[in-house]
Scaffold this active site. Structure first.
Site, short mmCIF file in Angstrom:
data_model
loop_
_atom_site.label_atom_id
_atom_site.label_comp_id
_atom_site.label_asym_id
_atom_site.label_seq_id
_atom_site.Cartn_x
_atom_site.Cartn_y
_atom_site.Cartn_z
N GLU A 100 0.83 -1.21 0.00
CA GLU A 100 0.00 0.00 0.00
C GLU A 100 0.87 1.26 0.00
O GLU A 100 0.50 2.28 -0.60
CB GLU A 100 -0.94 0.00 1.20
CG GLU A 100 -1.94 -1.14 1.21
CD GLU A 100 -2.77 -1.22 -0.07
OE1 GLU A 100 -3.04 -0.17 -0.68
OE2 GLU A 100 -3.13 -2.35 -0.46
N HIS A 103 1.69 2.15 -3.43
CA HIS A 103 0.68 2.96 -4.10
C HIS A 103 0.86 4.45 -3.78
O HIS A 103 0.68 5.31 -4.65
CB HIS A 103 -0.72 2.51 -3.69
CG HIS A 103 -1.15 1.22 -4.31
ND1 HIS A 103 -1.08 1.00 -5.67
CD2 HIS A 103 -1.66 0.09 -3.77
CE1 HIS A 103 -1.53 -0.22 -5.94
NE2 HIS A 103 -1.88 -0.79 -4.80
N HIS A 107 1.66 7.48 -6.46
CA HIS A 107 0.91 8.74 -6.53
C HIS A 107 1.84 9.94 -6.41
O HIS A 107 1.72 10.92 -7.16
CB HIS A 107 -0.14 8.78 -5.42
CG HIS A 107 -0.92 10.05 -5.36
ND1 HIS A 107 -1.79 10.45 -6.35
CD2 HIS A 107 -0.95 11.04 -4.41
CE1 HIS A 107 -2.33 11.60 -6.03
NE2 HIS A 107 -1.85 11.99 -4.87
#
Length: 242
Positions: A100, A103, A107
């Site tokens: 996670e 991610h 971004h």
């Protein structure tokens, strides 16, 4: 008929693959959730450390309920870790937290597939919900009109079918774009765990197995979306007027 049978068989195989992938994720996470990391840090601590190592300071880490409900929300920069990840010191929990975090790094660095997937969220949701319905309405319309109106109705029917297929295709594209996003996040997770000495080589093998099983669920979802779209297309092509 031949193509329909092939699609039907493929749908069954993908359903089996999806079931196997889900079982594999749960079993592998359960196995490596019992293996405590040598550094003894929690999933939340690992996520915070990896974010810091990558110069990311604007992401908030929070605990949420559920099991394997971990996610990163780019709209508010919140990394949510489930109860099975947040406070656990297992290598499975740290691996999921690192995924996670991957991610969040995507971004922050403007990873193009992430931007593409973000732009497809609304069209994909609308397409998966209303696309098949619009196509089915288009297929059914000719049966409710008189012969004198048939020509115009066939034109309108085909228009609705095409709109429905295009809308539903957006959900298929979304799942396909999700694949590089998820695989890249897992690769980033393994890389940053290694480069920042969070885990040793043996521990990383366990993480790789957990994330590999999770990746198969996304592959199954993408294949399922493709088959559903193809099945609707073949059905529509076989029924509408040529």
């Amino acid at each position: 008929m031949f193509y329909s049978e092939i699609i039907y068989l493929a749908a069954i195989l993908v359903a089996v693959l999806s079931l196997v992938a889900q079982i594999s994720v749960k079993s592998r996470f359960a196995k490596y959730d019992k293996v405590v990391s040598k550094r003894g840090i929690t999933g939340a601590q690992a996520a915070a450390y990896l974010l810091k190592c990558n110069g990311i300071t604007d992401v908030k880490i929070q605990k949420i309920s559920g099991h394997l409900t971990d996610n990163f929300n780019p709209s508010n920069n919140i990394l949510s870790l489930s109860e099975s990840t947040f406070s656990s010191t297992s290598i499975a929990a740290i691996g999921v937290a690192a995924h996670e975090t991957g991610h969040a790094i995507q971004h922050a660095k403007g990873y193009v597939p992430v931007k593409t997937r973000g732009a497809l969220v609304v069209p994909a949701n609308l397409g998966s919900r209303f696309g098949p319905l619009i196509a089915l309405v288009g297929l059914a319309l000719p049966g409710f009109v008189q012969n004198s109106q048939m020509e115009n109705m066939y034109y309108f029917s085909n228009l609705l079918i095409n709109i429905g297929l295009i809308m539903f295709s957006a959900s298929m594209v979304f799942y396909l774009v999700t694949l590089p996003v998820e695989f890249n996040a897992s690769n980033r997770a393994l890389k940053i765990l290694k480069e920042n000495n969070v885990m040793d080589k043996e521990e990383l093998k366990g993480v790789r197995k957990v994330l590999g099983a999770a990746a198969m669920t996304y592959v199954a979802a993408a294949l399922s979306a493709c088959i559903s779209c193809l099945r609707l297309f073949i059905w529509a092509k076989g029924r509408r007027r040529r």
